[in-house]
Design a protein around this motif. Sequence first.
Motif, PDB file in Angstrom:
ATOM      1  N   SER A   1     -15.201 -16.351   7.943  1.00 17.21           N
ATOM      2  CA  SER A   1     -15.973 -15.262   7.371  1.00 17.21           C
ATOM      3  C   SER A   1     -17.397 -15.753   7.207  1.00 17.21           C
ATOM      4  O   SER A   1     -17.662 -16.946   7.272  1.00 17.21           O
TER       5      SER A   1
ATOM      6  N   SER B   1     -18.968 -15.167   4.384  1.00 19.66           N
ATOM      7  CA  SER B   1     -19.128 -15.449   2.959  1.00 19.66           C
ATOM      8  C   SER B   1     -19.105 -16.960   2.753  1.00 19.66           C
ATOM      9  O   SER B   1     -18.497 -17.689   3.521  1.00 19.66           O
TER      10      SER B   1
ATOM     11  N   ARG C   1      -7.700 -10.518  11.939  1.00 20.17           N
ATOM     12  CA  ARG C   1      -8.533 -11.469  11.224  1.00 20.17           C
ATOM     13  C   ARG C   1      -9.856 -11.719  11.964  1.00 20.17           C
ATOM     14  O   ARG C   1     -10.909 -11.882  11.350  1.00 20.17           O
TER      15      ARG C   1
ATOM     16  N   TYR D   1     -12.274  -8.919  11.414  1.00 18.26           N
ATOM     17  CA  TYR D   1     -12.919  -9.019  10.103  1.00 18.26           C
ATOM     18  C   TYR D   1     -14.268  -9.726  10.247  1.00 18.26           C
ATOM     19  O   TYR D   1     -15.268  -9.321   9.657  1.00 18.26           O
TER      20      TYR D   1
ATOM     21  N   ILE E   1     -20.296 -11.191  -2.452  1.00 13.67           N
ATOM     22  CA  ILE E   1     -19.013 -11.867  -2.252  1.00 13.67           C
ATOM     23  C   ILE E   1     -19.172 -13.388  -2.254  1.00 13.67           C
ATOM     24  O   ILE E   1     -18.187 -14.116  -2.360  1.00 13.67           O
TER      25      ILE E   1
ATOM     26  N   ASP F   1     -14.781  -8.880  -4.963  1.00 17.50           N
ATOM     27  CA  ASP F   1     -14.299  -9.550  -3.747  1.00 17.50           C
ATOM     28  C   ASP F   1     -13.198  -8.734  -3.075  1.00 17.50           C
ATOM     29  O   ASP F   1     -13.243  -8.461  -1.876  1.00 17.50           O
ATOM     30  N   THR F   2     -12.200  -8.351  -3.906  1.00 13.35           N
ATOM     31  CA  THR F   2     -11.067  -7.618  -3.348  1.00 13.35           C
ATOM     32  C   THR F   2     -11.543  -6.296  -2.745  1.00 13.35           C
ATOM     33  O   THR F   2     -11.117  -5.914  -1.657  1.00 13.35           O
TER      34      THR F   2
ATOM     35  N   VAL G   1     -13.367  -7.021   0.653  1.00  9.10           N
ATOM     36  CA  VAL G   1     -12.451  -7.458   1.709  1.00  9.10           C
ATOM     37  C   VAL G   1     -11.530  -6.313   2.106  1.00  9.10           C
ATOM     38  O   VAL G   1     -11.289  -6.059   3.292  1.00  9.10           O
ATOM     39  N   GLN G   2     -11.069  -5.588   1.099  1.00 11.70           N
ATOM     40  CA  GLN G   2     -10.121  -4.515   1.392  1.00 11.70           C
ATOM     41  C   GLN G   2     -10.765  -3.376   2.183  1.00 11.70           C
ATOM     42  O   GLN G   2     -10.115  -2.765   3.029  1.00 11.70           O
TER      43      GLN G   2
ATOM     44  N   TYR H   1     -10.749  -4.577   5.747  1.00 12.39           N
ATOM     45  CA  TYR H   1      -9.408  -4.662   6.329  1.00 12.39           C
ATOM     46  C   TYR H   1      -8.758  -3.286   6.465  1.00 12.39           C
ATOM     47  O   TYR H   1      -7.967  -3.070   7.385  1.00 12.39           O
TER      48      TYR H   1
ATOM     49  N   ARG I   1     -11.404 -18.371  -7.592  1.00 17.27           N
ATOM     50  CA  ARG I   1     -12.122 -17.382  -6.794  1.00 17.27           C
ATOM     51  C   ARG I   1     -12.252 -17.745  -5.311  1.00 17.27           C
ATOM     52  O   ARG I   1     -11.924 -16.948  -4.434  1.00 17.27           O
TER      53      ARG I   1
ATOM     54  N   MET J   1      -7.833 -13.811   1.095  1.00 20.12           N
ATOM     55  CA  MET J   1      -7.951 -12.375   1.399  1.00 20.12           C
ATOM     56  C   MET J   1      -8.678 -12.174   2.724  1.00 20.12           C
ATOM     57  O   MET J   1      -8.308 -11.330   3.526  1.00 20.12           O
TER      58      MET J   1
END
Lengths: 732, 76
Positions: free
Chosen positions: A73, A75, A111, A114, A229, A263-264, A267-268, A271, B22, B29
């Motif tokens: 990624s 990030s 992946r 992403y 992120i 973050d979630t 990412v979500q 995805y 984190r 994720m």
Amino acid sequence: MTSTPAAPRATRRARVAIAGNPNTGKTTVFNRLTGAHQKVGNYAGVTVEIHEGRLALQKSGTVDLLDVPGAYSLSARSREEELAIQAIAGLEPFASPDLVVVVADATQLSRNLYFVLQVLELGLPCVIALNMTDMLAERGLVVDVRALEQELGVPVVETTGTSGKGLAELRERIDDALVNNARHVPRNLTSSLGPQLAEDLALVSEAIPLYWSRGSQERKRALALWALISIDDNDELADVPAALRASVLERRALAAAEGRSIDTEIVQTRYSWIDSRMPSFLKEAGTRPRSRTERIDAVLLNPVAGFLIFLLLMGIVFQSLFTWASPLMGVIEGIFDSFAGWLRDVLPAGVGREFVTEGLIAGVGSVLVFLPQILMLFLFIGLMEDTGYMARAAFLMDRVMRSIGLSGRAFVPMISGYACAVPAILATRTMERQRDRTLTMLVIPLMTCSARLPVYALIIGALFPVSHVFGFVPVQGLLMVGMYLFSTVTALVAAAVLSRTLFKAKTPPLILELPPYRVPHLPSVLRMMWQRSRAFLQQAGGVILVCTVVLWAMLHFPRDPLRTSSYEAQRQALVEKGQSHAELDAREAAENMRRSLGGRLGHAIEPVISPLGFDWKIGIGLVGAFAAREVFVTTMGVVYGAGNDADEASTTLRDKIKAESRADGKPVYTPLVGLSLMIFFALACQCMSTLAAVKRETQGWKWPIFLFAYMSVLAWIASFAVYQGGRALGFD
Amino acid sequence: MRPLSELRPGDCARLTRVGGERGFCRRLMEMGFLPGTQVRLVRAVGIGDLIEIEVRGAHISLRRSEAQALFLERPR
């Protein structure tokens, strides 16, 4: 979807960044595209290897290619992870790319997409090289390339890096994309953020500085997403503007108070965009187990068999570095010796000739003599990386290495230290964190390298009897094994101590991908081997060369013309009588060295080293050994007048050492002094090549100076304890 | 909810929660460990305490202790 019109590019060469997840075959694609035209890039403050190359295209002409380190990624938390975003978004120290080629692994499409999405969000022109579709086909799956192009809005080319399939088309697509300069951001992606995240994004966007966004709304949003992120209270990012950091921390604190995870959400969002389209990208949904790799891993990751196989492999690596490289090293030394010998015959006698034959050529030789070991080690590392075994080695060694505060990946560099610390230090590049790399570099020089062997052999051979313990265990062999054990234990203890003090850090959680086994692509492995070795020669070689020449000069100057002429007269007299003047020559060399700067230094340090049982002659040897430990033997040879070419097996040198006595008639060299000397050599950092390599890998003088200081202090204390302790116990 | 580390080798289940520190949680994720994603435990007996998980076609190895922060839905 949005398309922005082409921005004019100046007459400079276009820049293309090749990016993607680790283990996608990215480097093979890069190698295929650039061919021989590549080098390891040099960026201020960047210790990760970054390769650059050139590619000639029909319409765009010659373009520069940059191989961005593999990442899952964009990030980032650490300095190393920060590189990917800097290289792709064109932040300092990198120049902006005109196009990003994302190499994606078709067997792990979601992946890899992403990663693709993050590049697209930045509004960068992009071409996707979809690699490993052949492996996907083995699982009965096909990627719908047209559907991918449709949804992503960028060209997608199926490639097989190892066979070169699809590379011609990839080249054409890169050429077209550079000419058209079209960029695409899938709009339905960025507009699908939740209302709260959209608000976070809008506020953080305002803190993105102009030199980051360059006036582009897309870049602003993408970099704000990246900041949200990536940044937190304890990240190690180096180049984040303070206002941006403050803004992110504020929004994150607010979100946390509301029980949201930014973050979630980020990412979500990506995805769910991918997952909702996956059925149209992959022709047959669902994945099957990679049976072949799993069958191999059932053996190679087995707690018993896998561990034994790993140790066996390490034994082969060790053995090859130790013994197989030595004939080659002998050949290199032989070439330099005969070259020096030839020059000695051709050049007129004098200081100039001595400088060239003994200083300069020996200096170049001492750099090149490492080449066989470095090449061999990098060949093994390349094979381990390319087959996928390196990840298994890290898997197997995780527990053991964790107990001394290191990652599993530190094992291979450490074991390589038995052969030579220099290639071993270069091998630390396979580790992800700078902290782990530096820590490993600081303990590698404690391993018994092959240059210590001649020193041990001389001391053991001269001072310890050829007798047996229990009637069959040879004392001399036992001592040698003992020195190996001693160094290994010291290195492990040093790592444990350093990791609990100076390098105190929480063991980071382990996330280790076990890529499928592959047949290594030999041209790529060989190329990497050569590039890494060349980078070493270029960057550490200079320091080693200069130091060798300086040390040579220290041991040979200043010269006294009176002394020289007096010896010359004696020599003439011997020649007239028809007698040999070899002994006289040796005496002259010995006296020259004693009166040289190095000789005086040996005298000067005598008060420091006499508590260890060493006299000033050993002091000269220690000064000389700084060029390389094995030089101790030849320096001692000269000091004792045993001739210029004495080696550790020389009986003349051994006898002279045994016969050497103090003013009171007692011998200088006792077994206790020998032991103290060996302990000193085991622990002291008597090797400037090591220091040069550490300086190069850590980009500064701080760590090499620390390394030298801590090892010297350790060596002094240990030798002191051995010598004084031994005397107190009645040994002499 | 049950932790991922309780899965038996060869068994599959869907994730319900990805927790942990984190950096760890974010990286997982980003590698596709999300609520609703199906995972399979490939190997549980390694050297030390590593386990191997298949997610989205990739094989990822985690420490058993750290995998405690990942939760699965109860089998029906």
